[in-house]
Design a protein around this motif. Structure first.
Motif, PDB file in Angstrom:
ATOM      1  N   VAL A 108       0.869  -1.181   0.000  1.00 34.37           N
ATOM      2  CA  VAL A 108       0.000   0.000   0.000  1.00 34.37           C
ATOM      3  C   VAL A 108       0.904   1.229   0.000  1.00 34.37           C
ATOM      4  O   VAL A 108       1.782   1.348   0.854  1.00 34.37           O
ATOM      5  N   PRO A 109       0.726   2.133  -0.962  1.00 37.43           N
ATOM      6  CA  PRO A 109       1.627   3.284  -1.062  1.00 37.43           C
ATOM      7  C   PRO A 109       1.581   4.146   0.196  1.00 37.43           C
ATOM      8  O   PRO A 109       0.550   4.201   0.874  1.00 37.43           O
ATOM      9  N   ASP A 110       2.692   4.811   0.495  1.00 41.74           N
ATOM     10  CA  ASP A 110       2.723   5.704   1.658  1.00 41.74           C
ATOM     11  C   ASP A 110       1.695   6.806   1.468  1.00 41.74           C
ATOM     12  O   ASP A 110       1.440   7.237   0.347  1.00 41.74           O
ATOM     13  N   GLY A 111       1.143   7.240   2.567  1.00 40.61           N
ATOM     14  CA  GLY A 111       0.239   8.392   2.503  1.00 40.61           C
ATOM     15  C   GLY A 111      -1.218   8.028   2.282  1.00 40.61           C
ATOM     16  O   GLY A 111      -2.080   8.895   2.392  1.00 40.61           O
ATOM     17  N   VAL A 112      -1.516   6.761   1.983  1.00 39.07           N
ATOM     18  CA  VAL A 112      -2.923   6.376   1.834  1.00 39.07           C
ATOM     19  C   VAL A 112      -3.589   6.426   3.202  1.00 39.07           C
ATOM     20  O   VAL A 112      -3.043   5.924   4.189  1.00 39.07           O
ATOM     21  N   ARG A 113      -4.751   7.090   3.261  1.00 41.36           N
ATOM     22  CA  ARG A 113      -5.435   7.243   4.550  1.00 41.36           C
ATOM     23  C   ARG A 113      -6.714   6.428   4.586  1.00 41.36           C
ATOM     24  O   ARG A 113      -7.403   6.318   3.581  1.00 41.36           O
ATOM     25  N   LEU A 114      -7.009   5.872   5.737  1.00 43.27           N
ATOM     26  CA  LEU A 114      -8.297   5.204   5.912  1.00 43.27           C
ATOM     27  C   LEU A 114      -9.218   6.149   6.692  1.00 43.27           C
ATOM     28  O   LEU A 114      -8.840   6.651   7.747  1.00 43.27           O
ATOM     29  N   VAL A 115     -10.378   6.400   6.142  1.00 40.48           N
ATOM     30  CA  VAL A 115     -11.363   7.247   6.814  1.00 40.48           C
ATOM     31  C   VAL A 115     -12.427   6.328   7.391  1.00 40.48           C
ATOM     32  O   VAL A 115     -13.095   5.609   6.661  1.00 40.48           O
ATOM     33  N   ARG A 116     -12.539   6.305   8.714  1.00 47.02           N
ATOM     34  CA  ARG A 116     -13.411   5.303   9.360  1.00 47.02           C
ATOM     35  C   ARG A 116     -14.867   5.741   9.376  1.00 47.02           C
ATOM     36  O   ARG A 116     -15.169   6.886   9.712  1.00 47.02           O
ATOM     37  N   LEU A 117     -15.729   4.787   9.063  1.00 44.29           N
ATOM     38  CA  LEU A 117     -17.171   5.048   9.067  1.00 44.29           C
ATOM     39  C   LEU A 117     -17.807   4.276  10.214  1.00 44.29           C
ATOM     40  O   LEU A 117     -17.618   3.074  10.335  1.00 44.29           O
ATOM     41  N   ARG A 118     -18.566   4.987  11.058  1.00 46.55           N
ATOM     42  CA  ARG A 118     -19.237   4.304  12.173  1.00 46.55           C
ATOM     43  C   ARG A 118     -20.517   3.644  11.705  1.00 46.55           C
ATOM     44  O   ARG A 118     -21.032   2.748  12.344  1.00 46.55           O
ATOM     45  N   SER A 119     -21.082   4.132  10.620  1.00 50.86           N
ATOM     46  CA  SER A 119     -22.444   3.711  10.255  1.00 50.86           C
ATOM     47  C   SER A 119     -22.466   2.534   9.283  1.00 50.86           C
ATOM     48  O   SER A 119     -23.494   2.272   8.686  1.00 50.86           O
ATOM     49  N   ARG A 120     -21.363   1.818   9.154  1.00 49.93           N
ATOM     50  CA  ARG A 120     -21.340   0.759   8.152  1.00 49.93           C
ATOM     51  C   ARG A 120     -22.438  -0.285   8.355  1.00 49.93           C
ATOM     52  O   ARG A 120     -22.926  -0.875   7.395  1.00 49.93           O
ATOM     53  N   TRP A 121     -22.836  -0.491   9.603  1.00 49.01           N
ATOM     54  CA  TRP A 121     -23.854  -1.516   9.865  1.00 49.01           C
ATOM     55  C   TRP A 121     -25.129  -1.262   9.055  1.00 49.01           C
ATOM     56  O   TRP A 121     -25.887  -2.176   8.775  1.00 49.01           O
ATOM     57  N   LEU A 122     -25.341  -0.023   8.640  1.00 48.22           N
ATOM     58  CA  LEU A 122     -26.536   0.287   7.839  1.00 48.22           C
ATOM     59  C   LEU A 122     -26.531  -0.400   6.481  1.00 48.22           C
ATOM     60  O   LEU A 122     -27.532  -0.446   5.793  1.00 48.22           O
ATOM     61  N   LEU A 123     -25.363  -0.918   6.082  1.00 51.54           N
ATOM     62  CA  LEU A 123     -25.272  -1.585   4.783  1.00 51.54           C
ATOM     63  C   LEU A 123     -25.600  -3.071   4.876  1.00 51.54           C
ATOM     64  O   LEU A 123     -25.760  -3.736   3.862  1.00 51.54           O
TER      65      LEU A 123
END
Ligand SMILES: *[C@@H]1O[C@H](CO)[C@@H](O)[C@H](O)[C@H]1NC(C)=O
Ligand SMILES: *[C@@H]1O[C@H](CO)[C@@H](O)[C@H](O)[C@H]1NC(C)=O
Length: 474
Positions: A108-123
Motif C-alpha cells: 500500500v503506497p505511503d500516505g494512503v489514509r483510511l477514513v473510518r465510518l461508524r455507520s457501516r452496519w446500515l449496509l
C-alpha cells in the motif's frame, strides 16, 4: 383568455415558491462544501483528494484486489494526490495494510489514509429482511453522508457497487464521480425471474407462487430499477469488470460512452511460469476440471461428454483419465459429489475417473502443469476466472459456448485459436478428440497464444485501463 391568465399566475406563484425553497437549499449546500473543504488537510497546488468508497476494504476477495491495485496505480501516476479509503473496518491501518501485502502481494503506497465510518452496519442486508434492496439503498445514502462529512474529496470512486452513494457526492459534495461495477444491483435477469415466477435466491419461494404478491414484487423491482437507473446517471465515469456486466449496466444506466470495460487483475504469474509442455516435456492424457461442486457448474455434462468420447473412440483414448477437482463445503456439496460418483458408475467410467476434494494449491499447480485438456461446462458464467487460469497454465480449454468464455476469453478463429467452445456432450467429445488428435507443434502454438492472451487479465493492463478510464475525473 381568463384561463391563460390563471395559468400564468399559477406559474408565477410556483416559480416564487421554488425560489423560496431552492435558494436557501443551494446556499446551505454551498456553505457546507465551503466548510468541509476548509477542514481538509492542505495539498500542493494541483493535487487532488481522491476517495474510494470501500466499506469492507479489509476483506480478501477479488473486489479488494481491484481496490488496492487501483490505488497503487493511482499513487504511482499521481504522486501528489491524497488517496483515502472510506471503510468501516476497525483494525489498525498497519494491520490492514499488512494483510493487503500478504493476500495480494501489493504494497500500500505511503500516505494512503483510511477514513473510518461508524455507520457501516446500515449496509448489512440482514437488517432489511423485507425490501432489502431499498433498505440497503437508503442505508448506503446515510453511510455516504457520514463519509462526506468526514472528508469531502475532489474525486469520489465507489468500488463496491453502492450506486446510491453516487448522487450524494455529485450533488451535495460537488465531486467528480466514478464507479467500478462488478455486478449491477438489479439486472434485467432479476426482473425477468420475478415476472415468470421463478424462485430465485432473492425471491422467496412463497412469493413466486402467489400472483398478487408477484405483481407487487415486480412493481417494486421496476420502481427500484428506475431509481437505480437514475442514480447511475450521476457517475461521470463507469468502469465494469466484464462484457456481461457492461451489457447490464448499459441497459439500466445508459450513456454507453462513459462506460469502460476494465478487466479485474487476476493473479496469473505463477501459472504462467509453469512449464508449458508439462514437467517432463510431455503432458499426461488427463482431462481436468476445476470448480466448486455446485449444480450450475454442470459436472454431469462433463461425465457424459467424457464417457461419450471413450465410447466412440476407444482406441484413441486408452489411457485418458478425467480428474474433477473442487471445493466441497457442507452437506449439499457432499450430496452432489456422491451423485457424481454414482453417475460415473452408471456410465461405466469409474475406473477412469477421479474426484479430488479440497486439494491444496501446490497439488492444484501440479495438476495444472500435467493435464492436457481442461473442461468448463457452466452456462452463462459472467466471466470464468477458472478458464483463464487453465489457459495461463497451458491447459487446452474446452469451455461452454456462452457468457464470459464466449465474449471475453476464448478465441476459436482457426488462425488465432486459444481454445475450444462447446455446449452439448457431442460437441465436448468432438473438441476433446480434436485436442487428442492435434500434433505437438499445433498444440504448442495454441498453448503459447492462449497463455499470452491471458496477459490482458493481468495487473499491468488493469492499471493502464483503470488510469485511462479515470482520466476525465483526474
Ligand atoms: C465481475 O464480478 C462478478 C461479481 O462479483 C463476478 O461474478 C465476475 O466473475 C466478475 N468478472 C470478472 C471478469 O472477474
Ligand atoms: C447441463 O448441460 C445439459 C446439456 O447441455 C443441459 O441439458 C442441462 O440443463 C445442464 N444442467 C445445468 C444444471 O445447467
Amino acid at each position: 383568455m381568463g384561463l391563460l391568465c390563471c395559468i400564468k399566475r399559477e406559474l408565477r406563484n410556483s416559480i416564487w415558491l421554488a425560489c423560496i425553497i431552492l435558494l436557501p437549499a443551494i446556499f446551505v449546500v454551498w456553505l457546507l462544501r465551503k466548510v468541509l473543504r476548509a477542514r481538509r488537510p492542505p495539498l500542493e497546488a494541483g493535487a487532488k483528494h481522491v476517495a474510494f468508497f470501500h466499506p469492507y476494504c479489509d476483506d480478501g476477495g477479488g473486489g479488494e484486489r481491484v481496490l488496492w491495485t487501483a490505488i497503487a496505480a493511482l499513487a504511482e501516476r499521481y504522486p501528489g494526490h491524497q488517496i483515502s479509503v472510506y471503510t468501516g473496518d476497525t483494525a489498525a491501518d498497519a494491520e490492514i495494510f499488512a494483510r493487503v501485502q500478504q493476500r495480494f502481494g501489493l504494497r500500500v503506497p505511503d500516505g494512503v489514509r483510511l477514513v473510518r465510518l461508524r455507520s457501516r452496519w446500515l449496509l448489512d442486508p440482514s437488517y432489511y429482511p423485507l425490501l432489502t434492496l431499498l433498505g440497503q439503498a437508503v442505508g448506503s445514502v446515510l453511510v455516504a453522508l457520514e463519509a462526506l462529512l468526514r472528508l469531502l474529496p475532489d474525486v469520489y470512486i465507489d468500488s463496491m457497487g453502492y450506486g446510491f452513494t453516487l448522487p450524494v457526492f455529485r450533488l451535495l459534495g460537488g465531486c467528480r464521480v466514478g464507479c467500478y461495477v462488478h455486478y449491477p444491483t438489479i439486472s434485467s435477469d432479476m426482473l425477468e425471474a420475478v415476472s415468470v415466477g421463478r424462485a430465485a435466491f432473492n425471491n422467496r419461494a412463497q412469493f413466486a407462487s402467489v400472483d398478487a404478491l408477484r405483481w407487487m414484487k415486480l412493481a417494486y423491482y421496476r420502481l427500484f430499477a428506475q431509481l437505480y437507473g437514475l442514480v447511475g446517471r450521476a457517475a461521470q465515469v463507469v468502469m465494469v469488470n466484464s462484457s456481461w456486466t457492461r451489457a447490464h449496466v448499459v441497459a439500466i444506466w445508459g450513456g454507453e460512452g462513459r462506460v469502460s470495460t476494465v478487466f479485474p487483475p487476476c493473479d496469473l504469474e505463477r501459472l504462467q511460469r509453469l512449464p508449458a509442455d508439462g514437467p517432463n516435456g510431455q503432458r499426461r492424457p488427463c482431462v481436468l476440471s476445476v470448480g466448486q461442486f455446485r449444480p450450475e457448474k454442470n459436472h454431469s455434462l462433463q461425465l457424459e461428454s467424457f464417457s461419450r468420447l471413450l465410447r466412440d473412440h476407444p482406441e484413441e483414448t486408452t489411457d485418458l483419465r478425467l480428474v474433477l477437482v473442487g471445493g466441497c463445503r457442507g452437506a449439499a456439496d457432499q450430496t452432489r459429489v456422491n451423485a457424481l460418483k454414482a453417475l460415473a458408475n452408471a456410465l461405466g467410467i469409474s475406473e477412469r475417473f477421479e474426484l479430488r476434494v479440497n486439494v491444496g494449491y501446490d497439488e492444484l499447480l501440479e495438476l495444472f502443469s500435467e493435464a492436457l485438456v481442461g473442461l468448463h461446462t457452466m452456462r452463462d458464467e459472467h466471466f470464468g476466472i477458472g478458464v483463464v487460469e487453465m489457459m495461463a497454465a497451458g491447459v487446452v480449454v474446452v469451455a461452454h459456448c456462452s457468457g464470459g468464455p464466449l465474449t471475453d476469453i476464448v478465441d476459436t478463429t482457426e488462425e488465432s485459436r486459444t481454445g475450444y467452445l462447446a455446449s452439448s456432450a457431442r460437441q465436448y467429445a468432438e473438441c476433446m478428440l480434436a485436442v487428442l488428435r492435434a500434433d505437438t507443434g499445433y498444440l504448442a502454438d495454441l498453448r503459447a497464444r492462449a497463455r499470452k492472451s491471458c496477459d490482458r487479465f493481468g495487473e499491468k493492463p488493469f492499471s493502464d485501463d483503470f488510469l485511462r478510464a479515470c482520466r476525465p475525473l483526474l
